[in-house]
Design a protein around this motif. Structure first.
Motif, short mmCIF file in Angstrom:
data_model
loop_
_atom_site.label_atom_id
_atom_site.label_comp_id
_atom_site.label_asym_id
_atom_site.label_seq_id
_atom_site.Cartn_x
_atom_site.Cartn_y
_atom_site.Cartn_z
N PHE A 64 2.93 11.81 11.18
CA PHE A 64 3.43 12.77 10.20
C PHE A 64 2.47 12.86 9.01
CE2 PHE A 64 5.91 13.54 6.31
CZ PHE A 64 6.41 14.81 6.57
N TYR A 65 2.10 11.72 8.44
CA TYR A 65 1.21 11.72 7.28
C TYR A 65 -0.17 12.27 7.66
CZ TYR A 65 4.78 8.77 5.13
OH TYR A 65 5.96 8.28 4.63
N GLU A 66 -0.66 11.92 8.81
CA GLU A 66 -1.97 12.42 9.25
C GLU A 66 -1.98 13.93 9.40
OE1 GLU A 66 -2.52 10.01 12.75
OE2 GLU A 66 -3.36 8.33 11.57
N ARG A 67 -0.86 14.53 9.80
CA ARG A 67 -0.78 16.00 9.89
C ARG A 67 -1.02 16.65 8.53
NH1 ARG A 67 3.77 15.24 13.31
NH2 ARG A 67 5.18 15.88 11.65
N TYR A 68 -0.70 15.95 7.47
CA TYR A 68 -0.91 16.47 6.12
C TYR A 68 -2.29 16.13 5.57
CZ TYR A 68 3.79 18.17 5.84
OH TYR A 68 4.94 18.89 6.08
N GLY A 69 -3.08 15.40 6.33
CA GLY A 69 -4.43 15.07 5.90
C GLY A 69 -4.59 13.68 5.31
N PHE A 70 -3.55 12.86 5.33
CA PHE A 70 -3.69 11.48 4.85
C PHE A 70 -4.62 10.72 5.79
CE2 PHE A 70 0.17 12.60 2.61
CZ PHE A 70 0.13 11.85 1.45
N GLU A 71 -5.47 9.90 5.20
CA GLU A 71 -6.41 9.07 5.97
C GLU A 71 -6.23 7.61 5.58
OE1 GLU A 71 -10.12 12.09 6.54
OE2 GLU A 71 -10.06 10.91 4.70
N ARG A 72 -6.42 6.73 6.56
CA ARG A 72 -6.32 5.29 6.33
C ARG A 72 -7.50 4.84 5.49
NH1 ARG A 72 -8.45 0.79 8.29
NH2 ARG A 72 -7.17 -1.05 8.43
N VAL A 73 -7.21 4.09 4.41
CA VAL A 73 -8.27 3.61 3.53
C VAL A 73 -8.21 2.10 3.31
CG1 VAL A 73 -8.62 5.81 2.36
CG2 VAL A 73 -6.93 4.18 1.45
N GLY A 74 -7.25 1.43 3.93
CA GLY A 74 -7.16 -0.02 3.77
C GLY A 74 -5.86 -0.54 4.35
N THR A 75 -5.64 -1.84 4.15
CA THR A 75 -4.40 -2.48 4.59
C THR A 75 -3.93 -3.42 3.49
OG1 THR A 75 -5.54 -4.34 5.62
CG2 THR A 75 -5.06 -2.45 7.04
N TYR A 76 -2.68 -3.81 3.60
CA TYR A 76 -2.18 -4.85 2.70
C TYR A 76 -0.94 -5.49 3.30
CZ TYR A 76 1.97 -2.81 0.40
OH TYR A 76 3.21 -2.33 0.11
N ALA A 77 -0.57 -6.63 2.75
CA ALA A 77 0.60 -7.37 3.23
C ALA A 77 1.83 -6.83 2.52
CB ALA A 77 0.43 -8.85 2.94
N PHE A 78 2.76 -6.31 3.30
CA PHE A 78 4.03 -5.80 2.80
C PHE A 78 5.09 -6.85 3.11
CE2 PHE A 78 7.98 -3.40 3.34
CZ PHE A 78 8.00 -2.63 2.19
N MET A 79 5.74 -7.32 2.08
CA MET A 79 6.70 -8.41 2.26
C MET A 79 8.13 -7.89 2.42
SD MET A 79 4.71 -10.96 2.32
CE MET A 79 5.94 -12.26 2.41
N VAL A 80 8.79 -8.41 3.43
CA VAL A 80 10.21 -8.17 3.64
C VAL A 80 10.84 -9.55 3.60
CG1 VAL A 80 11.99 -7.28 5.19
CG2 VAL A 80 9.79 -6.10 5.02
N GLY A 81 11.36 -9.91 2.43
CA GLY A 81 11.81 -11.28 2.23
C GLY A 81 10.62 -12.19 2.37
N GLY A 82 10.72 -13.19 3.26
CA GLY A 82 9.61 -14.11 3.51
C GLY A 82 8.73 -13.69 4.66
N GLU A 99 5.91 -11.34 6.40
CA GLU A 99 4.76 -10.52 6.02
C GLU A 99 4.44 -9.52 7.13
OE1 GLU A 99 0.08 -11.39 5.65
OE2 GLU A 99 1.32 -12.53 4.24
N ASP A 100 4.45 -8.24 6.77
CA ASP A 100 4.04 -7.18 7.68
C ASP A 100 2.68 -6.66 7.24
OD1 ASP A 100 6.17 -6.95 9.47
OD2 ASP A 100 7.29 -5.63 8.13
N GLU A 101 1.98 -6.04 8.17
CA GLU A 101 0.73 -5.37 7.82
C GLU A 101 1.03 -3.88 7.66
OE1 GLU A 101 -3.82 -4.59 9.38
OE2 GLU A 101 -2.48 -5.83 10.56
N ASP A 102 0.68 -3.35 6.51
CA ASP A 102 0.80 -1.93 6.24
C ASP A 102 -0.58 -1.32 6.10
OD1 ASP A 102 3.57 -2.07 6.13
OD2 ASP A 102 3.71 -0.95 4.25
N ASP A 103 -0.71 -0.08 6.55
CA ASP A 103 -1.92 0.68 6.28
C ASP A 103 -1.73 1.41 4.97
OD1 ASP A 103 -3.46 0.07 8.53
OD2 ASP A 103 -2.57 1.68 9.71
N ILE A 104 -2.77 1.43 4.17
CA ILE A 104 -2.79 2.25 2.96
C ILE A 104 -3.47 3.55 3.34
CG2 ILE A 104 -3.64 2.45 0.59
CD1 ILE A 104 -3.64 -0.64 0.48
N MET A 105 -2.82 4.65 2.98
CA MET A 105 -3.36 5.96 3.32
C MET A 105 -3.54 6.77 2.04
SD MET A 105 -1.21 6.81 6.79
CE MET A 105 -2.42 7.96 7.47
#
Length: 171
Positions: free
Chosen positions: A139-157, A159-165
């Motif tokens: 969905f985001y890519e259809r609007y032209g968002f591009e991946r520019v990095g990653t970071y650790a997204f915490m849900v309680g204890g 750790e998930d990997e999220d892409d930064i777009m």
């Protein structure tokens, strides 16, 4: 069934908390231990919403269909761990309840996000998305968002990997 987007007010705090909790739990709840999910959902409480809605740096649109809340989009100053070109804005949350997914509501909301970011003079919009949330990434890519990095997204204890777009608005 025409969606209406309107600015959220303090009177919407409970509704926004409900949408945030329900949407996150519907989409991702099965991935986490109950205690981690419960900790994360604390960030979707009335008091948090009241503080953000009172902060002029936050811009929130609530989406309603036939008077029923169906989703929201929240823009705010960037806080993701990435260098930004100022002025920039971050799409902090973009939630559509499952019953309205695929209805065109998300497209209407994203049009609002981009228009609002431009009105605010942002050069870029940043967001983060769970690496395994392929539907949202497409969905985001259809609007032209591009991946520019990653970071650790915490849900309680947990750790998930999220892409930064990023979506570049000025060229």
């Amino acid at each position: 069934m025409t969606p209406v987007l309107r600015p959220a007010t303090l009177a919407d705090a409970d509704t926004l908390a409900d949408i945030g909790q329900r949407s996150f739990a519907e989409t991702f709840g099965h991935l986490y231990r109950p205690e981690d999910l419960a900790i994360f959902l604390e960030s979707h409480r009335r008091a948090q919403w009241e503080a953000e809605l009172a902060d002029p740096g936050f811009i929130v649109a609530i989406a309603e269909i036939d008077g029923e809340a169906a989703g929201y989009a929240k823009l705010a100053p960037p806080k993701l761990p990435i260098a930004v070109r100022e002025p920039a804005i971050e799409l902090r949350q973009f939630y559509v309840l499952s019953g309205w997914q695929g209805s065109g509501l998300a497209a209407r909301m994203m049009d609002w996000v981009i228009a609002t970011a431009r009105e605010r003079g942002a050069r870029d919009i940043h967001l983060s998305v769970f690496v395994d949330n392929h539907r949202a990434r497409r969905f985001y890519e259809r609007y032209g968002f591009e991946r520019v990095g990653t970071y650790a997204f915490m849900v309680g204890g947990h750790e998930d990997e999220d892409d930064i777009m990023r979506l570049t608005l000025d060229g």
